[in-house]
Each structure stands twice: as structure tokens, then as C-alpha cells.
Design a protein around this motif. Structure first.
Motif, PDB file in Angstrom:
ATOM      1  N   LEU A 140     -11.785-121.028 -17.612  1.00  0.00           N
ATOM      2  CA  LEU A 140     -12.131-120.998 -19.026  1.00  0.00           C
ATOM      3  C   LEU A 140     -12.305-119.552 -19.459  1.00  0.00           C
ATOM      4  O   LEU A 140     -13.132-118.832 -18.892  1.00  0.00           O
ATOM      5  CB  LEU A 140     -13.427-121.786 -19.264  1.00  0.00           C
ATOM      6  CG  LEU A 140     -13.895-121.875 -20.706  1.00  0.00           C
ATOM      7  CD1 LEU A 140     -12.984-122.801 -21.504  1.00  0.00           C
ATOM      8  CD2 LEU A 140     -15.333-122.388 -20.763  1.00  0.00           C
ATOM      9  N   TYR A 165     -17.147-121.671 -28.122  1.00  0.00           N
ATOM     10  CA  TYR A 165     -16.581-123.017 -28.105  1.00  0.00           C
ATOM     11  C   TYR A 165     -17.562-124.007 -28.723  1.00  0.00           C
ATOM     12  O   TYR A 165     -18.779-123.854 -28.582  1.00  0.00           O
ATOM     13  CB  TYR A 165     -16.287-123.470 -26.668  1.00  0.00           C
ATOM     14  CG  TYR A 165     -15.288-122.611 -25.948  1.00  0.00           C
ATOM     15  CD1 TYR A 165     -13.922-122.878 -26.030  1.00  0.00           C
ATOM     16  CD2 TYR A 165     -15.692-121.522 -25.189  1.00  0.00           C
ATOM     17  CE1 TYR A 165     -12.995-122.089 -25.371  1.00  0.00           C
ATOM     18  CE2 TYR A 165     -14.774-120.723 -24.531  1.00  0.00           C
ATOM     19  CZ  TYR A 165     -13.425-121.007 -24.620  1.00  0.00           C
ATOM     20  OH  TYR A 165     -12.508-120.217 -23.964  1.00  0.00           O
ATOM     21  N   ILE A 176     -19.276-127.267 -28.203  1.00  0.00           N
ATOM     22  CA  ILE A 176     -19.547-128.049 -27.006  1.00  0.00           C
ATOM     23  C   ILE A 176     -20.376-129.286 -27.359  1.00  0.00           C
ATOM     24  O   ILE A 176     -21.050-129.329 -28.390  1.00  0.00           O
ATOM     25  CB  ILE A 176     -20.254-127.213 -25.915  1.00  0.00           C
ATOM     26  CG1 ILE A 176     -21.587-126.656 -26.418  1.00  0.00           C
ATOM     27  CG2 ILE A 176     -19.356-126.109 -25.414  1.00  0.00           C
ATOM     28  CD1 ILE A 176     -22.364-125.896 -25.349  1.00  0.00           C
ATOM     29  N   ILE A 221     -16.664-128.890 -23.298  1.00  0.00           N
ATOM     30  CA  ILE A 221     -15.988-128.414 -24.497  1.00  0.00           C
ATOM     31  C   ILE A 221     -15.582-129.637 -25.318  1.00  0.00           C
ATOM     32  O   ILE A 221     -15.002-130.586 -24.794  1.00  0.00           O
ATOM     33  CB  ILE A 221     -14.736-127.572 -24.136  1.00  0.00           C
ATOM     34  CG1 ILE A 221     -15.088-126.460 -23.133  1.00  0.00           C
ATOM     35  CG2 ILE A 221     -14.091-127.016 -25.400  1.00  0.00           C
ATOM     36  CD1 ILE A 221     -16.102-125.455 -23.595  1.00  0.00           C
ATOM     37  N   GLU A 225     -13.900-129.465 -28.567  1.00  0.00           N
ATOM     38  CA  GLU A 225     -12.776-129.277 -29.492  1.00  0.00           C
ATOM     39  C   GLU A 225     -11.821-128.218 -28.963  1.00  0.00           C
ATOM     40  O   GLU A 225     -12.192-127.379 -28.156  1.00  0.00           O
ATOM     41  CB  GLU A 225     -13.283-128.806 -30.869  1.00  0.00           C
ATOM     42  CG  GLU A 225     -14.198-129.763 -31.568  1.00  0.00           C
ATOM     43  CD  GLU A 225     -14.721-129.219 -32.903  1.00  0.00           C
ATOM     44  OE1 GLU A 225     -14.374-128.077 -33.289  1.00  0.00           O
ATOM     45  OE2 GLU A 225     -15.497-129.941 -33.546  1.00  0.00           O
ATOM     46  N   GLY A 226     -10.611-128.247 -29.468  1.00  0.00           N
ATOM     47  CA  GLY A 226      -9.654-127.183 -29.207  1.00  0.00           C
ATOM     48  C   GLY A 226      -8.843-127.350 -27.940  1.00  0.00           C
ATOM     49  O   GLY A 226      -8.825-128.413 -27.309  1.00  0.00           O
ATOM     50  N   ASP A 227      -8.174-126.266 -27.565  1.00  0.00           N
ATOM     51  CA  ASP A 227      -7.270-126.268 -26.417  1.00  0.00           C
ATOM     52  C   ASP A 227      -7.966-126.597 -25.097  1.00  0.00           C
ATOM     53  O   ASP A 227      -7.329-127.054 -24.159  1.00  0.00           O
ATOM     54  CB  ASP A 227      -6.577-124.910 -26.273  1.00  0.00           C
ATOM     55  CG  ASP A 227      -5.623-124.614 -27.416  1.00  0.00           C
ATOM     56  OD1 ASP A 227      -5.225-125.570 -28.129  1.00  0.00           O
ATOM     57  OD2 ASP A 227      -5.282-123.432 -27.608  1.00  0.00           O
ATOM     58  N   TYR A 228      -9.260-126.330 -25.008  1.00  0.00           N
ATOM     59  CA  TYR A 228      -9.985-126.536 -23.759  1.00  0.00           C
ATOM     60  C   TYR A 228     -10.898-127.765 -23.805  1.00  0.00           C
ATOM     61  O   TYR A 228     -11.807-127.902 -22.991  1.00  0.00           O
ATOM     62  CB  TYR A 228     -10.779-125.274 -23.401  1.00  0.00           C
ATOM     63  CG  TYR A 228      -9.871-124.125 -23.055  1.00  0.00           C
ATOM     64  CD1 TYR A 228      -9.377-123.976 -21.770  1.00  0.00           C
ATOM     65  CD2 TYR A 228      -9.472-123.213 -24.030  1.00  0.00           C
ATOM     66  CE1 TYR A 228      -8.519-122.933 -21.449  1.00  0.00           C
ATOM     67  CE2 TYR A 228      -8.614-122.171 -23.721  1.00  0.00           C
ATOM     68  CZ  TYR A 228      -8.144-122.033 -22.430  1.00  0.00           C
ATOM     69  OH  TYR A 228      -7.294-121.009 -22.111  1.00  0.00           O
ATOM     70  N   LYS A 229     -10.619-128.676 -24.730  1.00  0.00           N
ATOM     71  CA  LYS A 229     -11.416-129.900 -24.840  1.00  0.00           C
ATOM     72  C   LYS A 229     -11.456-130.622 -23.490  1.00  0.00           C
ATOM     73  O   LYS A 229     -10.431-130.735 -22.814  1.00  0.00           O
ATOM     74  CB  LYS A 229     -10.838-130.822 -25.911  1.00  0.00           C
ATOM     75  CG  LYS A 229     -11.646-132.088 -26.112  1.00  0.00           C
ATOM     76  CD  LYS A 229     -11.075-132.944 -27.216  1.00  0.00           C
ATOM     77  CE  LYS A 229     -11.926-134.200 -27.377  1.00  0.00           C
ATOM     78  NZ  LYS A 229     -11.438-135.046 -28.455  1.00  0.00           N
ATOM     79  N   CYS A 237     -20.685-126.984 -16.041  1.00  0.00           N
ATOM     80  CA  CYS A 237     -21.217-126.393 -17.270  1.00  0.00           C
ATOM     81  C   CYS A 237     -22.643-126.895 -17.492  1.00  0.00           C
ATOM     82  O   CYS A 237     -22.869-127.900 -18.168  1.00  0.00           O
ATOM     83  CB  CYS A 237     -20.337-126.735 -18.468  1.00  0.00           C
ATOM     84  SG  CYS A 237     -20.842-125.887 -19.990  1.00  0.00           S
ATOM     85  N   ILE A 267     -18.996-120.925 -34.681  1.00  0.00           N
ATOM     86  CA  ILE A 267     -17.874-120.981 -33.738  1.00  0.00           C
ATOM     87  C   ILE A 267     -16.583-121.261 -34.497  1.00  0.00           C
ATOM     88  O   ILE A 267     -15.579-120.573 -34.310  1.00  0.00           O
ATOM     89  CB  ILE A 267     -18.109-122.060 -32.659  1.00  0.00           C
ATOM     90  CG1 ILE A 267     -19.345-121.743 -31.822  1.00  0.00           C
ATOM     91  CG2 ILE A 267     -16.862-122.243 -31.788  1.00  0.00           C
ATOM     92  CD1 ILE A 267     -19.274-120.471 -31.013  1.00  0.00           C
ATOM     93  N   ARG A 268     -16.609-122.264 -35.355  1.00  0.00           N
ATOM     94  CA  ARG A 268     -15.397-122.645 -36.083  1.00  0.00           C
ATOM     95  C   ARG A 268     -14.904-121.537 -37.007  1.00  0.00           C
ATOM     96  O   ARG A 268     -13.699-121.382 -37.196  1.00  0.00           O
ATOM     97  CB  ARG A 268     -15.655-123.923 -36.879  1.00  0.00           C
ATOM     98  CG  ARG A 268     -15.789-125.152 -35.992  1.00  0.00           C
ATOM     99  CD  ARG A 268     -16.099-126.395 -36.783  1.00  0.00           C
ATOM    100  NE  ARG A 268     -16.211-127.574 -35.912  1.00  0.00           N
ATOM    101  CZ  ARG A 268     -16.905-128.643 -36.211  1.00  0.00           C
ATOM    102  NH1 ARG A 268     -17.549-128.736 -37.370  1.00  0.00           N
ATOM    103  NH2 ARG A 268     -16.960-129.656 -35.372  1.00  0.00           N
TER     104      ARG A 268
END
Length: 194
Positions: free
Chosen positions: A20, A25, A27, A49, A51-55, A74, A155-156
Motif C-alpha cells: 500500500l 485513504y 477507511i 480501505i 474506497e478507490g483503487d485499494y479498496k 491494518c 481525504i476525498r
């Protein structure tokens, strides 16, 4: 000729291990438990995580573990203030308040009422830096570390600042501090430890 093992095609090679990247992020809190050490009581807040690419990054990493001692990757160890007036307790109070305000700001209608069981399922902004640690063989490694919390909106919008990396050298926090490492968890029927 050697015999091909059954899951050769689906087995990941060590070079395929994804990390990561440090950053901010959104979370989701998946579990909370209380614990105690020599410094006092603290919460173990387990997240992933949201949202996003690492959900679901940490859920996927957990499922990929094949050993009997699976670890959730985590966890944040949040000290519960002793209310003893010491300087250390002042820092603990500020960290605790930062977390609870980030939760309130991130979850419409939620108000912190001292019931930590209500954290589960809430979204919050997580700020991930890198930390150094000492491996069993004495060498130094680096890992991404959930270092602090902020609001989901920050974050967003990208309006956040990452905490400095935690390095072993240079007077930083030791690698065995409460916010480092992984927590051992047992397998559950649902595949994840929550």
C-alpha cells in the motif's frame, strides 16, 4: 522429474507482493477491542480501505496468508487517557480527541458517546506513512503504517498532510511502539477476523 503441486498456477510469487503506498485513504472500521499494557488501557481499531483503487486491500492480504498465524495488517492502537495530568496523558488525550472528531465529521448524525462498540462500520479518513522496523535477522525493513486520522471529506478533497515517516534512526519512535506491527488473529468462519 518433480511433481507439479496442485495450486501452482494460482500461487503468487514473492515478487508479486503488492504494498500500500503511503497516502490518505477512506477507511472503514471493521472491529474494535480493548486491551491493556504497562502504559494503560488502549483500543485496537482494525480497519480496511473502503474506497478507490485499494479498496479491501487488507482483506485481500489477509486471505492470501497461508500460515496458521494469520495477522490482520491494518490495526491502530489508540491509547485511552489515564486522566492523570501528565504530559504523556495530554498527548494521549489529543490523539483520542483527533480520532473521535474525525469519526463525528465523517459520519453524519454520529456523536461520540463513549461506547467504542459503535465505531464498527464507521468510515473515517486514514493517513498512512511509512515506518521502519527491525526484522528478526537484525536488518531494517519498511512498512506502510496507519499513523493518524482525519475526516473523510479531507481525504476525498485531497486537503490533508501526511505525518512524517517513523524512522528507527534520528530519534523517532521505536519500531515496537503501540502503533506498529500486526495483531495476531484467529481464523473465523467468515474468512476475516471480524
Amino acid at each position: 522429474m518433480i511433481k507439479k503441486f496442485g495450486d501452482y498456477s494460482s500461487t503468487k510469487a514473492y515478487g508479486d507482493y503488492q504494498t500500500l503506498p503511503k497516502g490518505g485513504y477512506v477507511i472503514k472500521i471493521l472491529g474494535v477491542e480493548t486491551a491493556r499494557n504497562s502504559r494503560g488501557d488502549y483500543l485496537i481499531i482494525s480497519c480496511d480501505i473502503a474506497e478507490g483503487d485499494y479498496k479491501s486491500f487488507f482483506a485481500e492480504r489477509y486471505r492470501e496468508q497461508t500460515g496458521e498465524d494469520k495477522k490482520w495488517g491494518c490495526n491502530y492502537f489508540l491509547g485511552i487517557p489515564n486522566d492523570d495530568g501528565t504530559e504523556q496523558d495530554g498527548w494521549t488525550k489529543r490523539s483520542f480527541k483527533t480520532f473521535t472528531e474525525a469519526l463525528e465529521d465523517s459520519n453524519s448524525g454520529y456523536h461520540f458517546d463513549w461506547d467504542e462498540t459503535k465505531f464498527k462500520g464507521k468510515l473515517v479518513g486514514g493517513l498512512f506513512n511509512e515506518r521502519e522496523y527491525t526484522k528478526k535477522d537484525g536488518t531494517t525493513g519498511r512498512a506502510t503504517n496507519l499513523a493518524s486520522f482525519t475526516s473523510v471529506e479531507k481525504i476525498r478533497s485531497g486537503k490533508f498532510a501526511l505525518p512524517k515517516d517513523k524512522l528507527i534512526s534520528g530519534g523517532s519512535a521505536p519500531a515496537n511502539s503501540p502503533t506498529s506491527g500486526f495483531t495476531e488473529v484467529e481464523d473465523s468462519v467468515d474468512d476475516l477476523p471480524f
